[in-house]
Design a protein around this motif. Structure first.
Motif: not given
Length: 191
Positions: A76-92
């Motif tokens: 966000v700080d670098a204004h990086n719009d390129a596709p990037r992997p993260y580890l997402a968290r579901r509601s459970d």
């Protein structure tokens, strides 16, 4: 005064088109303003498990495992719009790998960010299966003194076991991948 209703109608029409596109995609779509979610599509609801009204107002960070928060902030700080992997968290609380791309947009007449996410679970499983298969091939290739090779008929490239080069007196870095490399070295009577 006539321009105002026309502008409002145009805005409503654009938002209706956006909603139709967002609902038609299988990818997760999240719209946020300053990190607070203002809208999500049905794919988001199915993938993350939060109802649309529960998600609205949540922070984008709430969708990620804590291990991904620093990377998100840096992007966000670098204004990086390129596709990037993260580890997402579901509601459970369960997690899954996701690839995310974001773009600036206008939503309901205000500046916002459109985030599109793709679940990487199946891709990661397929990559692991390929790695395991390659490891099995290498174990077999090392356990024998035979010249083991496999040809990809689509690309005409050949994968060879580690013993292939030494068996024929070549250095591994001198062995080419195209089938033509080997074909050129076979005696014309044996072709």
């Amino acid at each position: 005064m006539g321009a105002e209703p026309a502008a409002t109608a145009e805005l409503r029409e654009r938002e209706a088109r956006w909603r139709a596109l967002a609902e038609a995609t299988l990818e997760v779509v999240v719209i946020h303003e300053g990190g607070r979610i203002v809208d999500v599509n049905d794919a988001f609801v199915a993938q993350f498990g939060w109802a649309r009204d529960e998600a609205i107002g949540m922070s984008i960070e709430d969708l990620l495992d804590a291990s991904s928060h620093a990377a998100l902030r840096a992007d966000v700080d670098a204004h990086n719009d390129a596709p990037r992997p993260y580890l997402a968290r579901r509601s459970d609380g369960t997690t899954f790998p996701i690839e995310v791309a974001a773009r600036s947009c206008t939503y309901q007449g205000r500046a916002a960010r459109a985030v599109v996410g793709r679940d990487l679970t199946e891709q990661r499983r397929a990559e692991a299966a390929v790695r395991a298969s390659e490891e099995r091939f290498q174990v077999v290739a090392r356990a024998t003194n035979d010249a083991i090779w496999e040809m990809d008929l689509a690309t005409n490239e050949v994968a060879r076991g580690e013993t292939f080069a030494s068996l024929f007196g070549y250095r591994p870095e001198d062995v080419g991948r195209p089938f033509a490399w080997w074909h050129e070295r076979v005696h014309p009577d044996d072709r």
